[in-house]
Design a protein around this motif. Structure first.
Motif, PDB file in Angstrom:
ATOM      1  N   ARG A 131     105.411  -1.963 -30.074  1.00 34.83           N
ATOM      2  CA  ARG A 131     104.802  -1.629 -31.371  1.00 34.83           C
ATOM      3  C   ARG A 131     104.447  -2.913 -32.118  1.00 34.83           C
ATOM      4  NH1 ARG A 131     104.633   3.556 -32.964  1.00 34.83           N
ATOM      5  NH2 ARG A 131     106.051   5.070 -31.992  1.00 34.83           N
ATOM      6  N   GLY A 132     105.327  -3.907 -32.040  1.00 35.79           N
ATOM      7  CA  GLY A 132     105.058  -5.192 -32.691  1.00 35.79           C
ATOM      8  C   GLY A 132     103.830  -5.878 -32.138  1.00 35.79           C
ATOM      9  N   ALA A 133     103.551  -5.640 -30.855  1.00 39.72           N
ATOM     10  CA  ALA A 133     102.362  -6.214 -30.210  1.00 39.72           C
ATOM     11  C   ALA A 133     101.168  -5.260 -30.253  1.00 39.72           C
ATOM     12  CB  ALA A 133     102.679  -6.573 -28.760  1.00 39.72           C
ATOM     13  N   GLU A 175      95.476 -21.041 -26.938  1.00 39.08           N
ATOM     14  CA  GLU A 175      94.195 -20.404 -26.617  1.00 39.08           C
ATOM     15  C   GLU A 175      94.396 -18.990 -26.054  1.00 39.08           C
ATOM     16  OE1 GLU A 175      91.009 -22.808 -24.993  1.00 39.08           O
ATOM     17  OE2 GLU A 175      92.399 -24.492 -24.904  1.00 39.08           O
ATOM     18  N   PRO A 176      95.020 -18.095 -26.795  1.00 41.07           N
ATOM     19  CA  PRO A 176      95.377 -16.783 -26.246  1.00 41.07           C
ATOM     20  C   PRO A 176      94.192 -15.868 -25.983  1.00 41.07           C
ATOM     21  CG  PRO A 176      95.807 -16.837 -28.596  1.00 41.07           C
ATOM     22  CD  PRO A 176      95.445 -18.238 -28.200  1.00 41.07           C
ATOM     23  N   CYS A 177      93.019 -16.213 -26.510  1.00 38.36           N
ATOM     24  CA  CYS A 177      91.854 -15.325 -26.347  1.00 38.36           C
ATOM     25  C   CYS A 177      90.770 -15.905 -25.462  1.00 38.36           C
ATOM     26  CB  CYS A 177      91.255 -15.002 -27.721  1.00 38.36           C
ATOM     27  SG  CYS A 177      92.416 -14.243 -28.867  1.00 38.36           S
ATOM     28  N   SER A 178      91.006 -17.081 -24.873  1.00 37.36           N
ATOM     29  CA  SER A 178      89.913 -17.769 -24.170  1.00 37.36           C
ATOM     30  C   SER A 178      89.414 -17.009 -22.959  1.00 37.36           C
ATOM     31  CB  SER A 178      90.351 -19.175 -23.761  1.00 37.36           C
ATOM     32  OG  SER A 178      91.390 -19.110 -22.812  1.00 37.36           O
ATOM     33  N   ALA A 179      90.269 -16.162 -22.351  1.00 30.48           N
ATOM     34  CA  ALA A 179      89.859 -15.417 -21.155  1.00 30.48           C
ATOM     35  C   ALA A 179      89.512 -13.962 -21.462  1.00 30.48           C
ATOM     36  CB  ALA A 179      90.977 -15.475 -20.108  1.00 30.48           C
ATOM     37  N   GLU A 189      93.338 -11.001 -32.593  1.00 32.46           N
ATOM     38  CA  GLU A 189      93.215 -11.599 -33.920  1.00 32.46           C
ATOM     39  C   GLU A 189      93.842 -10.701 -34.991  1.00 32.46           C
ATOM     40  OE1 GLU A 189      89.159 -12.663 -34.666  1.00 32.46           O
ATOM     41  OE2 GLU A 189      89.142 -14.232 -33.132  1.00 32.46           O
ATOM     42  N   ASP A 190      93.615  -9.393 -34.872  1.00 32.05           N
ATOM     43  CA  ASP A 190      94.245  -8.458 -35.815  1.00 32.05           C
ATOM     44  C   ASP A 190      95.763  -8.534 -35.694  1.00 32.05           C
ATOM     45  OD1 ASP A 190      91.818  -7.603 -36.792  1.00 32.05           O
ATOM     46  OD2 ASP A 190      91.731  -5.795 -35.548  1.00 32.05           O
ATOM     47  N   LEU A 191      96.238  -8.642 -34.467  1.00 29.61           N
ATOM     48  CA  LEU A 191      97.675  -8.722 -34.223  1.00 29.61           C
ATOM     49  C   LEU A 191      98.258 -10.005 -34.832  1.00 29.61           C
ATOM     50  CD1 LEU A 191     100.323  -7.863 -32.919  1.00 29.61           C
ATOM     51  CD2 LEU A 191      99.476  -8.754 -30.744  1.00 29.61           C
ATOM     52  N   ILE A 192      97.565 -11.132 -34.666  1.00 25.41           N
ATOM     53  CA  ILE A 192      98.033 -12.395 -35.242  1.00 25.41           C
ATOM     54  C   ILE A 192      98.191 -12.257 -36.750  1.00 25.41           C
ATOM     55  CG2 ILE A 192      97.354 -14.791 -35.714  1.00 25.41           C
ATOM     56  CD1 ILE A 192      96.070 -14.797 -32.886  1.00 25.41           C
ATOM     57  N   ASN A 193      97.241 -11.588 -37.369  1.00 23.61           N
ATOM     58  CA  ASN A 193      97.311 -11.378 -38.817  1.00 23.61           C
ATOM     59  C   ASN A 193      98.548 -10.565 -39.201  1.00 23.61           C
ATOM     60  OD1 ASN A 193      96.018 -11.808 -41.401  1.00 23.61           O
ATOM     61  ND2 ASN A 193      95.621  -9.608 -41.419  1.00 23.61           N
ATOM     62  N   HIS A 206      89.732 -23.224 -29.246  1.00 27.36           N
ATOM     63  CA  HIS A 206      88.450 -23.936 -29.185  1.00 27.36           C
ATOM     64  C   HIS A 206      87.396 -23.216 -30.020  1.00 27.36           C
ATOM     65  CE1 HIS A 206      88.836 -27.316 -26.467  1.00 27.36           C
ATOM     66  NE2 HIS A 206      89.596 -26.595 -25.674  1.00 27.36           N
ATOM     67  N   ASN A 207      87.728 -22.005 -30.461  1.00 32.44           N
ATOM     68  CA  ASN A 207      86.774 -21.161 -31.179  1.00 32.44           C
ATOM     69  C   ASN A 207      86.950 -21.396 -32.682  1.00 32.44           C
ATOM     70  OD1 ASN A 207      85.508 -19.000 -32.493  1.00 32.44           O
ATOM     71  ND2 ASN A 207      85.777 -17.653 -30.725  1.00 32.44           N
ATOM     72  N   MET A 208      86.035 -22.152 -33.269  1.00 34.87           N
ATOM     73  CA  MET A 208      86.190 -22.495 -34.684  1.00 34.87           C
ATOM     74  C   MET A 208      86.057 -21.275 -35.583  1.00 34.87           C
ATOM     75  SD  MET A 208      84.580 -26.269 -35.205  1.00 34.87           S
ATOM     76  CE  MET A 208      83.088 -26.046 -34.247  1.00 34.87           C
ATOM     77  N   GLN A 209      85.211 -20.307 -35.171  1.00 36.01           N
ATOM     78  CA  GLN A 209      85.110 -19.080 -35.964  1.00 36.01           C
ATOM     79  C   GLN A 209      86.439 -18.333 -35.968  1.00 36.01           C
ATOM     80  OE1 GLN A 209      82.848 -19.934 -33.581  1.00 36.01           O
ATOM     81  NE2 GLN A 209      81.175 -20.558 -34.946  1.00 36.01           N
ATOM     82  N   GLN A 210      87.126 -18.373 -34.824  1.00 32.58           N
ATOM     83  CA  GLN A 210      88.438 -17.733 -34.759  1.00 32.58           C
ATOM     84  C   GLN A 210      89.428 -18.427 -35.689  1.00 32.58           C
ATOM     85  OE1 GLN A 210      91.147 -18.011 -31.109  1.00 32.58           O
ATOM     86  NE2 GLN A 210      90.507 -15.867 -31.100  1.00 32.58           N
ATOM     87  N   ALA A 211      89.445 -19.754 -35.667  1.00 35.15           N
ATOM     88  CA  ALA A 211      90.328 -20.497 -36.570  1.00 35.15           C
ATOM     89  C   ALA A 211      90.045 -20.113 -38.016  1.00 35.15           C
ATOM     90  CB  ALA A 211      90.143 -22.000 -36.366  1.00 35.15           C
ATOM     91  N   ALA A 212      88.769 -20.006 -38.364  1.00 34.63           N
ATOM     92  CA  ALA A 212      88.397 -19.650 -39.734  1.00 34.63           C
ATOM     93  C   ALA A 212      88.847 -18.234 -40.083  1.00 34.63           C
ATOM     94  CB  ALA A 212      86.880 -19.782 -39.910  1.00 34.63           C
ATOM     95  N   ARG A 213      88.818 -17.339 -39.091  1.00 37.15           N
ATOM     96  CA  ARG A 213      89.188 -15.936 -39.355  1.00 37.15           C
ATOM     97  C   ARG A 213      90.691 -15.731 -39.484  1.00 37.15           C
ATOM     98  NH1 ARG A 213      84.947 -14.756 -35.433  1.00 37.15           N
ATOM     99  NH2 ARG A 213      86.503 -14.712 -33.760  1.00 37.15           N
TER     100      ARG A 213
END
Length: 259
Positions: A131-133, A175-179, A189-193, A206-213
């Motif tokens: 559930r946490g994930a 880099e958990p989303c690179s693949a 990304e929703d989960l990280i939030n 490496h994804n700057m948009q991801q860092a910004a989000r």
């Protein structure tokens, strides 16, 4: 849960080679910090020093301090295994144990720590971690099937469930989303939030948009050239890094002039 991380004068070496030079930063609890920068600038190396994972490479050493709530994880007598219990790691590619069921994948870290669980405790922990994930509803009817049968995005969330089942204070993500495809990336990304409500989260991307989000603060690393050490150039609120950076180097990288 969650800890403040204070990094002071951190130098990282591989043998005689200085890979990273003089990193200083403070990472607040219950926040997401993103490390960005070109390949080879040391951001993943710094991330791995936060739970002493870099030490698995022969000859890897550090000088300086990494304090978790004021306690130096490199202090005399500190067991790196105990550090890794408190500081979980999620890698670039999902790595569920292929011969284990979904449930046993979740419980693997707990069992590795020689913790005995009753069936009820194991069931409750499995559900809580999944559930946490944000994975429980997708897999609750196939917990005894192999974890390797899940999609790439589901496997990555399974690895996050495995990490949080041990009840760490800090979660590191390299880099958990690179693949992953865009839809799976959005789920992570929703989960990280959500995770930052409980954990201190540090992510390399490496994804700057991801860092910004996803991040509250962003650290920009750079390297002067081959054979030179990586350096932390700027560390600030993410909104400032992307809209009004203090350093020209940061501005050049963010705007795509190099990197």
């Amino acid at each position: 849960m969650s800890k403040q991380i204070d990094i002071k004068d951190l130098d990282i070496f591989y043998g005689d080679f200085r890979a990273v030079d003089g990193v200083q930063m403070q990472i607040k609890p219950r926040s997401v910090t993103a490390f960005i920068g070109p390949s080879g600038c040391g951001k993943s190396t710094v991330l791995r020093t936060l739970n002493r994972m870099h030490e698995v490479i022969p000859g890897a050493t550090v000088s300086g301090e990494v304090l978790m709530d004021g306690n130096d994880i490199y202090g005399a007598g500190v067991d790196p295994v105990n550090v890794r219990r408190e500081v979980g790691m999620v890698f670039q590619r999902a790595n569920p144990f292929p011969t284990m069921s979904i449930k046993e994948n979740v419980l693997a870290g707990v069992r590795l720590n020689n913790k005995r669980l009753s069936k009820t405790e194991a069931d409750d922990l499995t559900e809580r971690a999944l559930r946490g994930a944000n994975l429980w509803n997708e897999v609750k009817d196939r917990l005894n099937l192999p974890g390797s049968g899940l999609s790439g995005g589901q496997q990555q969330r399974l690895c996050i469930a495995r990490a949080i089942a041990v009840e760490p204070q800090v979660l590191l993500m390299d880099e958990p989303c690179s693949a992953l495809d865009p839809i799976s990336t959005l789920a992570i990304e929703d989960l990280i939030n959500d995770l930052k409500d409980k954990y201190t989260v540090v992510i390399v991307t490496h994804n700057m948009q991801q860092a910004a989000r996803v991040s509250d603060k962003t650290a920009f690393f750079n390297i002067a050239g081959t054979g030179k050490p990586g350096k932390l150039i700027e560390f600030n609120e993410t909104s400032s890094i992307f809209s009004n950076p203090d350093k020209e180097e940061t501005e050049n990288y963010i705007s795509g002039r190099f990197g």
